[in-house]
Design a protein around this motif. Structure first.
Motif, PDB file in Angstrom:
ATOM      1  N   ARG A   7      51.660  45.072  42.763  1.00  0.00           N
ATOM      2  CA  ARG A   7      51.106  45.702  44.023  1.00  0.00           C
ATOM      3  C   ARG A   7      50.050  44.746  44.504  1.00  0.00           C
ATOM      4  O   ARG A   7      49.815  44.651  45.735  1.00  0.00           O
ATOM      5  CB  ARG A   7      50.688  47.051  43.701  1.00  0.00           C
ATOM      6  CG  ARG A   7      49.569  47.696  44.623  1.00  0.00           C
ATOM      7  CD  ARG A   7      48.910  48.953  43.915  1.00  0.00           C
ATOM      8  NE  ARG A   7      47.787  48.760  43.131  1.00  0.00           N
ATOM      9  CZ  ARG A   7      46.709  48.465  43.438  1.00  0.00           C
ATOM     10  NH1 ARG A   7      46.195  48.804  44.581  1.00  0.00           N
ATOM     11  NH2 ARG A   7      45.704  48.256  42.445  1.00  0.00           N
ATOM     12  N   ALA A   8      49.317  44.183  43.607  1.00  0.00           N
ATOM     13  CA  ALA A   8      48.027  43.398  44.024  1.00  0.00           C
ATOM     14  C   ALA A   8      47.577  42.653  42.668  1.00  0.00           C
ATOM     15  O   ALA A   8      48.145  43.004  41.643  1.00  0.00           O
ATOM     16  CB  ALA A   8      46.735  44.057  44.542  1.00  0.00           C
ATOM     17  N   ARG A   9      47.003  41.372  42.974  1.00  0.00           N
ATOM     18  CA  ARG A   9      46.660  40.660  41.863  1.00  0.00           C
ATOM     19  C   ARG A   9      45.377  39.736  42.568  1.00  0.00           C
ATOM     20  O   ARG A   9      45.322  39.447  43.722  1.00  0.00           O
ATOM     21  CB  ARG A   9      47.556  39.740  41.415  1.00  0.00           C
ATOM     22  CG  ARG A   9      48.347  38.648  42.473  1.00  0.00           C
ATOM     23  CD  ARG A   9      49.275  38.008  42.103  1.00  0.00           C
ATOM     24  NE  ARG A   9      49.138  36.753  41.338  1.00  0.00           N
ATOM     25  CZ  ARG A   9      49.821  36.034  40.504  1.00  0.00           C
ATOM     26  NH1 ARG A   9      51.075  36.550  40.092  1.00  0.00           N
ATOM     27  NH2 ARG A   9      49.450  34.708  40.306  1.00  0.00           N
ATOM     28  N   ALA A  10      44.326  39.723  41.545  1.00  0.00           N
ATOM     29  CA  ALA A  10      43.544  38.674  41.634  1.00  0.00           C
ATOM     30  C   ALA A  10      43.632  37.365  40.739  1.00  0.00           C
ATOM     31  O   ALA A  10      43.589  37.528  39.531  1.00  0.00           O
ATOM     32  CB  ALA A  10      41.932  39.064  41.426  1.00  0.00           C
ATOM     33  N   THR A  34      41.419  34.427  44.233  1.00  0.00           N
ATOM     34  CA  THR A  34      42.450  34.665  45.191  1.00  0.00           C
ATOM     35  C   THR A  34      42.989  35.901  45.249  1.00  0.00           C
ATOM     36  O   THR A  34      43.451  36.563  44.280  1.00  0.00           O
ATOM     37  CB  THR A  34      43.509  33.764  45.344  1.00  0.00           C
ATOM     38  OG1 THR A  34      42.981  32.277  45.481  1.00  0.00           O
ATOM     39  CG2 THR A  34      44.395  33.908  46.567  1.00  0.00           C
ATOM     40  N   LEU A  35      42.837  36.788  46.114  1.00  0.00           N
ATOM     41  CA  LEU A  35      42.723  38.192  46.026  1.00  0.00           C
ATOM     42  C   LEU A  35      44.401  38.289  47.150  1.00  0.00           C
ATOM     43  O   LEU A  35      44.070  37.993  48.435  1.00  0.00           O
ATOM     44  CB  LEU A  35      41.926  38.993  46.470  1.00  0.00           C
ATOM     45  CG  LEU A  35      41.994  40.626  46.573  1.00  0.00           C
ATOM     46  CD1 LEU A  35      42.515  40.905  45.173  1.00  0.00           C
ATOM     47  CD2 LEU A  35      41.066  41.371  47.095  1.00  0.00           C
ATOM     48  N   ILE A  80      35.555  43.993  43.160  1.00  0.00           N
ATOM     49  CA  ILE A  80      37.159  44.104  43.220  1.00  0.00           C
ATOM     50  C   ILE A  80      37.223  44.780  41.446  1.00  0.00           C
ATOM     51  O   ILE A  80      37.035  44.214  40.513  1.00  0.00           O
ATOM     52  CB  ILE A  80      37.865  42.610  43.183  1.00  0.00           C
ATOM     53  CG1 ILE A  80      37.643  41.906  44.302  1.00  0.00           C
ATOM     54  CG2 ILE A  80      39.375  43.008  42.695  1.00  0.00           C
ATOM     55  CD1 ILE A  80      37.927  42.702  45.419  1.00  0.00           C
ATOM     56  N   GLY A  81      38.096  46.021  41.751  1.00  0.00           N
ATOM     57  CA  GLY A  81      38.082  46.929  40.799  1.00  0.00           C
ATOM     58  C   GLY A  81      39.168  46.681  39.529  1.00  0.00           C
ATOM     59  O   GLY A  81      39.804  45.494  39.819  1.00  0.00           O
ATOM     60  N   PRO A 119      44.988  43.604  38.687  1.00  0.00           N
ATOM     61  CA  PRO A 119      44.955  42.832  37.405  1.00  0.00           C
ATOM     62  C   PRO A 119      44.718  41.437  37.865  1.00  0.00           C
ATOM     63  O   PRO A 119      44.741  40.725  38.874  1.00  0.00           O
ATOM     64  CB  PRO A 119      46.410  42.640  37.015  1.00  0.00           C
ATOM     65  CG  PRO A 119      47.215  43.111  38.337  1.00  0.00           C
ATOM     66  CD  PRO A 119      46.266  43.992  39.147  1.00  0.00           C
ATOM     67  N   ARG A 120      43.771  40.920  36.659  1.00  0.00           N
ATOM     68  CA  ARG A 120      43.499  39.368  37.051  1.00  0.00           C
ATOM     69  C   ARG A 120      44.679  38.283  36.262  1.00  0.00           C
ATOM     70  O   ARG A 120      44.889  38.724  35.159  1.00  0.00           O
ATOM     71  CB  ARG A 120      42.189  39.037  36.296  1.00  0.00           C
ATOM     72  CG  ARG A 120      40.834  39.433  36.917  1.00  0.00           C
ATOM     73  CD  ARG A 120      40.705  40.613  37.611  1.00  0.00           C
ATOM     74  NE  ARG A 120      39.370  41.002  38.405  1.00  0.00           N
ATOM     75  CZ  ARG A 120      38.963  42.167  38.840  1.00  0.00           C
ATOM     76  NH1 ARG A 120      40.142  43.170  38.969  1.00  0.00           N
ATOM     77  NH2 ARG A 120      38.095  42.265  39.315  1.00  0.00           N
TER      78      ARG A 120
END
Length: 388
Positions: free
Chosen positions: A13-16, A259-260, A375-376, A380-381
């Motif tokens: 879904r998302a990643r940092a 990088t988000l 960033i919560g 995930p990092r």
């Protein structure tokens, strides 16, 4: 209405993405700016949202010799995770804090007033070992720190007495700038003068600190006269400029570490006049495609950037269309039709054409510090080059 089909193996879904090689390079750059001083890597607030433990280890690999946290709990967690044999300081204390645990973990603790000195000396009696204490002076920030004059005289006198009794060691004298990110601000010189006077007063009465320090990231980069024995680098460590007035990260020789990005959850065609998100603050000007980005203010995306936050999708900058919601926001793709699962980059170093954290700060009316730090934990990092 037509919806593009999702990919069979869609990315997360998302990643940092956290570039630890960039962090190490930033440490080396900052060490080069203050060659006569030791460098403290400040990893408070989960390393400004980047992950305290991996970032602490990378910073130490690159030559940092101190770590700094705000709360004692942050520092104790690093010790529990195996960070030993390095000086570590924590400074944000409240009455009843874990003084004894900090002493037993060999932490440097900050003391700004008599209540804290009383608590740390009592904890040292219980621990049976002297506490490493750094006395903080309020040189003009008006936040933490002991006021000059009688208050400072009392704190220094009683700290030296406790040192004579074998309860503490005065390991540092320190302060913090208010306006180092504003070049030429008159408070900078005034604070430096006050710091010199307050440290001289303590040393004349017998204090022998290991380190004296006042320089934060902007002072490390621009005020060599403030470096003393140690510089405390926070936001610059993560490749974010402390202030646009000081220059971009590239101007300062830094590279953004985070990088988000997210995977588009939906791409659909809509007609002109279609309201988008809560309140319909955005209405499509004509037939277009909308992309749904599965990040929202619960993930740290600032609601204040509604209608303004930039996102790179398909090689083009898009703008948040309408309000940022708790879990998602929409971008107008202008008729382009990337597939669901396509990558949307909110910010990064910028060399791939993507926005930067500073672009988001400008859009939200805030600072780059807040963009990366907020960033919560749902994001995930993912660590890149984390083995060197």
């Amino acid at each position: 209405m037509r919806e593009t089909a999702p990919q069979r193996t869609a990315p997360a879904r998302a990643r940092a993405e956290i570039d630890l090689a960039a962090l190490r390079a930033n440490v080396r750059t900052l060490r080069g700016r203050a060659p006569g001083a030791a460098l403290m890597a400040v990893v408070k607030a989960d390393a400004y949202g980047h992950g305290a433990l991996p970032c602490a280890r990378a910073a130490l690999e690159a030559g940092a010799t101190w770590l700094g946290t705000a709360t004692p709990e942050e520092a104790l967690a690093l010790r529990a995770a195996g960070i030993h044999g390095v000086r570590m300081m924590c400074w944000l204390w409240t009455p009843g804090g874990p003084w004894q645990e900090a002493i037993e973990a060999d932490l440097d603790v900050s003391v700004s007033g008599m209540w804290a000195l009383r608590e740390v000396t009592e904890a040292a009696r219980r621990a049976g070992t002297p506490a490493r204490v750094q006395l903080k002076a309020d040189t003009g920030l008006g936040r933490g720190g002991c006021q000059p004059g009688d208050d400072w005289a009392e704190l220094v006198r009683e700290a030296l007495r406790a040192e004579g009794d074998g309860l503490i060691r005065i390991t540092g004298l320190w302060s913090h700038f208010a306006c180092a990110d504003e070049p030429g601000h008159p408070s900078i010189a005034a604070q430096l003068d006050s710091f010199r006077e307050m440290t001289a007063y303590a040393e004349e009465r017998g204090a022998r600190p290991e380190v004296r320090h006042i320089a934060n990231s902007p002072a490390t980069l621009t005020l060599p006269e403030s470096h003393f024995d140690l510089v405390r680098t926070g936001i610059a460590l993560y490749g974010v400029s402390p202030s646009p007035e000081l220059g971009s990260p590239a101007d300062l020789g830094l590279r953004p570490v985070m990088t988000l990005s997210a995977s588009l959850a939906l791409v659909k065609q809509v007609p002109g006049g279609h309201g988008v998100s809560y309140g319909h603050h955005y209405v499509t000007p004509g037939e277009t495609t909308l992309g749904l980005v599965p990040l929202g203010y619960a993930d740290g995306i600032p609601r204040h950037a509604s209608g303004a936050g930039p996102v790179l999708v398909g090689g083009k900058w898009r703008t948040v269309a309408g309000r940022v919601a708790m879990d998602q926001f929409v971008v107008d793709l202008g008729g382009d039709e990337p597939e669901a699962g396509a990558r949307a980059v909110l910010f990064g170093p910028g060399d791939g054409g993507e926005p930067t954290a500073e672009d988001w700060a400008q859009a939200a009316g805030t600072i780059g510090y807040e963009i990366v730090t907020r960033i919560g934990s749902r994001v995930p990092r993912v660590y890149v080059d984390g083995t060197r």
